[in-house]
Scaffold this motif. Structure first.
Motif, PDB file in Angstrom:
ATOM      1  N   GLU A  32       0.836  -1.203   0.000  1.00 54.50           N
ATOM      2  CA  GLU A  32       0.000   0.000   0.000  1.00 54.50           C
ATOM      3  C   GLU A  32       0.869   1.251   0.000  1.00 54.50           C
ATOM      4  O   GLU A  32       0.569   2.247  -0.674  1.00 54.50           O
ATOM      5  N   ALA A  33       1.971   1.213   0.761  1.00 51.33           N
ATOM      6  CA  ALA A  33       2.904   2.348   0.752  1.00 51.33           C
ATOM      7  C   ALA A  33       3.489   2.548  -0.642  1.00 51.33           C
ATOM      8  O   ALA A  33       3.662   3.689  -1.107  1.00 51.33           O
ATOM      9  N   ARG A  35       2.021   1.724  -3.471  1.00 50.14           N
ATOM     10  CA  ARG A  35       0.946   2.271  -4.323  1.00 50.14           C
ATOM     11  C   ARG A  35       0.817   3.786  -4.150  1.00 50.14           C
ATOM     12  O   ARG A  35       0.665   4.522  -5.124  1.00 50.14           O
ATOM     13  N   LYS A  36       0.894   4.240  -2.903  1.00 44.89           N
ATOM     14  CA  LYS A  36       0.751   5.678  -2.647  1.00 44.89           C
ATOM     15  C   LYS A  36       1.901   6.462  -3.264  1.00 44.89           C
ATOM     16  O   LYS A  36       1.696   7.548  -3.839  1.00 44.89           O
ATOM     17  N   SER A  37       3.112   5.930  -3.148  1.00 47.85           N
ATOM     18  CA  SER A  37       4.243   6.655  -3.729  1.00 47.85           C
ATOM     19  C   SER A  37       4.170   6.623  -5.255  1.00 47.85           C
ATOM     20  O   SER A  37       4.602   7.560  -5.925  1.00 47.85           O
ATOM     21  N   GLU A  39       1.351   6.752  -6.987  1.00 42.81           N
ATOM     22  CA  GLU A  39       0.371   7.778  -7.337  1.00 42.81           C
ATOM     23  C   GLU A  39       1.025   9.159  -7.385  1.00 42.81           C
ATOM     24  O   GLU A  39       0.681   9.991  -8.229  1.00 42.81           O
ATOM     25  N   ALA A  40       1.966   9.386  -6.500  1.00 45.12           N
ATOM     26  CA  ALA A  40       2.676  10.667  -6.488  1.00 45.12           C
ATOM     27  C   ALA A  40       3.471  10.868  -7.772  1.00 45.12           C
ATOM     28  O   ALA A  40       3.492  11.960  -8.345  1.00 45.12           O
ATOM     29  N   ASP A 315       5.686  12.152   2.214  1.00 45.48           N
ATOM     30  CA  ASP A 315       4.440  12.887   2.452  1.00 45.48           C
ATOM     31  C   ASP A 315       3.439  12.708   1.318  1.00 45.48           C
ATOM     32  O   ASP A 315       2.861  13.685   0.821  1.00 45.48           O
ATOM     33  N   ASP A 316       3.247  11.425   0.910  1.00 46.88           N
ATOM     34  CA  ASP A 316       2.297  11.122  -0.171  1.00 46.88           C
ATOM     35  C   ASP A 316       2.556  11.944  -1.421  1.00 46.88           C
ATOM     36  O   ASP A 316       1.634  12.344  -2.134  1.00 46.88           O
ATOM     37  N   GLY A 317       3.830  12.204  -1.681  1.00 46.21           N
ATOM     38  CA  GLY A 317       4.191  12.900  -2.909  1.00 46.21           C
ATOM     39  C   GLY A 317       4.336  14.394  -2.781  1.00 46.21           C
ATOM     40  O   GLY A 317       4.737  15.069  -3.736  1.00 46.21           O
ATOM     41  N   GLU A 318       3.995  14.925  -1.633  1.00 40.36           N
ATOM     42  CA  GLU A 318       4.118  16.375  -1.450  1.00 40.36           C
ATOM     43  C   GLU A 318       5.584  16.810  -1.401  1.00 40.36           C
ATOM     44  O   GLU A 318       5.919  17.940  -1.728  1.00 40.36           O
TER      45      GLU A 318
END
Length: 505
Positions: A32-33, A35-37, A39-40, A315-318
């Motif tokens: 899941e981590a 996948r989130k990175s 998406e970024a 930070d989820d791509g921030e």
């Protein structure tokens, strides 16, 4: 089944996966981590942001912007152009370790790679499809670019693999296992090759072999002590507690345990007042090697669970930061330290060999010869040990003190850690042969002293050794004996010979 999380992979687990064919899986939380990175990364591409390696070229080309429609070509071009390793392939077990370590690092979720690519890496591990990866060509920063590019080639169906004992194209192996190659998307090529997994994988295999050798060296040297009627007093606990090094204390304790019921050891003043350093100082020298190996183990287990590519996504791509975790200096130092520590095991072993065969230093038959003059016995075995020890000294020169600028001076300091890890592995192989020679000579010496007087533990080792190498009754081609003893040490399960090593304190 061992679950990879990117956080807590250990050397003990690596041993299970690599040598006992234990299967691996990825934790859902880590996926899941990832996948989130991912998406970024996709957001960065869609918004045409300027981020190194995602929408720019690489190295000195970091200022060159790449059009959105070219990002996939950018990744494939990267892999192809960087796959220029040369020389003999890494041992299969090392290449498998690379694949495993790369998957584990990507599961940390800082790399922006799709979960399907991680799944493909895990599939290679579980199905023993091993990339053919040339050993030479890495500077150890920006990571192991050339070796890992050959690994990445396999994923896209352009590399070679070892599969079921044969070398073949990755596509051929994939067809046999019903696997489809992947098409790399934005940042994925960079995420696969920007890391320290070649030097770390080589270091892991080297460490596991060096650890076994260190234990074996204590048992073999215990037999040598018997062969030379060595003085047991030097191993008394109070001597080593007085200095305080845990590893020295533990080494002395294990040797006392091995020799506890021996009738071949002596007390100080019984035959001589004190032994030469190569016997008397075994705990001090071997203990120092254990100190170095403990340091190496600590650094390897950190690096095995490290995010070592660039840039990293937080930070989820921030936050996307271009840093330098790919620089292999921590592992480069550790590999050089291991080189020196293992080389010294061979150094002191060769001196014990000399004491076993030199009639000026003992009361045994000269060169352990069964017929002095007509039979040369172990004379030239000591030559071989001396040659291996000398070769180790050249290999032990630190690789980590060297650096050559690359990529038009953008990458102006590099670690040479992969060279260090390869040289460490060579030293380990040489050292095993030196210990094999000491093993052969020690067995011959205790035969002259009386096998029935041996300690229970060393007698078990003697019996195992005699299954590999017969007693020297007359001269023969001793290179065959050395190689048989060497292979025996490599595969020998010490736990079956002696009480569990970690219980001997």
């Amino acid at each position: 089944m061992i679950t990879l999380t990117g956080q807590n992979l250990t050397l003990a687990q690596m041993k299970e996966i690599l040598f006992e064919n234990q299967k691996v899986s990825a934790s859902e939380k880590s996926m899941e981590a990832a996948r989130k990175s991912r998406e970024a990364v996709e957001k960065i591409v869609s918004e045409s942001k300027v981020i190194y390696g995602i929408t720019t070229g690489f190295g000195k080309f970091s200022d060159v912007l790449i059009d959105k429609e070219d990002v996939e070509d950018l990744q494939l071009n990267l892999i192809r152009s960087h796959a220029c390793g040369v020389g003999e392939p890494f041992p299969e077990v090392v290449a498998k370790a690379m694949v495993l370590l790369r998957a584990n690092a990507l599961l940390k979720g800082f790399s922006g790679i799709r979960p399907i690519v991680i799944e493909k890496l895990i599939e290679l591990v579980n199905k023993n499809i091993i990339p053919v990866i040339p050993q030479q060509g890495s500077l150890g920063a920006s990571g192991d670019l050339a070796p890992l590019s050959h690994l990445a080639l396999v994923l896209v169906g352009e590399g070679e693999v070892f599969y079921k004992g044969n070398r073949m194209s990755s596509l051929e192996a994939f067809q046999k296992e019903d696997i489809n190659p992947v098409t790399l998307q934005a940042k994925e090529g960079l995420a696969l090759i920007n890391g320290t997994q070649a030097m770390t994988a080589m270091g892991v295999i080297g460490y596991l072999e060096a650890e076994q050798l260190a234990y074996q060296s204590e048992l073999i040297s215990s037999m040598t002590i018997e062969g030379l009627n060595g003085i047991i007093d030097a191993f008394a606990e109070e001597v080593h507690l007085a200095r305080g090094y845990k590893q020295q204390i533990d080494t002395a304790a294990r040797i006392r345990s091995y020799l506890s019921d021996s009738l071949l050891t002596t007390q100080q003043g019984e035959l001589r007042v004190q032994d030469a350093y190569s016997l008397r100082c075994i705990p001090q020298v071997h203990g120092a090697t254990w100190q170095a190996l403990d340091y190496v183990k600590e650094k390897l287990e950190i690096e095995m669970n490290a995010a070592t590519d660039n840039p990293l996504i937080f930070d989820d791509g921030e936050t996307v930061i271009s840093g330098g975790n790919f620089h292999g200096q921590p592992i480069a130092f550790a590999m050089d330290f291991m080189k020196i520590a293992v080389a010294e095991m061979a150094n002191i072993s060769e001196r014990r060999i000399e004491r076993l065969i030199n009639p000026q230093l003992n009361d045994l038959p000269p060169f352990l010869s069964p017929q002095q003059g007509l039979q040369s016995g172990a004379m030239i075995m000591q030559y071989v040990a001396a040659a291996l020890v000398s070769e180790n000294k050249t290999l032990a020169h630190p690789a980590s003190v060297d650096s050559i600028p690359s990529s038009a001076n953008q990458e102006d300091h590099v670690s040479m850690g992969t060279i260090g890890s390869r040289h460490a592995y060579q030293i380990i192989q040489n050292t095993r042969r030196v210990l094999a020679i000491e093993f052969i000579c020690a067995m011959q010496a205790v035969e002259y002293r009386g096998v029935k007087k041996m300690a229970t533990q060393t007698k078990r080792l003697f019996d195992a050794g005699r299954e590999l190498v017969p007693s020297i009754k007359k001269d023969r081609i001793f290179s065959k004996d050395i190689e048989r003893a060497t292979e025996g040490l490599k595969t020998m399960n010490l736990a079956k010979l002696i009480q569990p090593l970690d219980k001997v304190k």
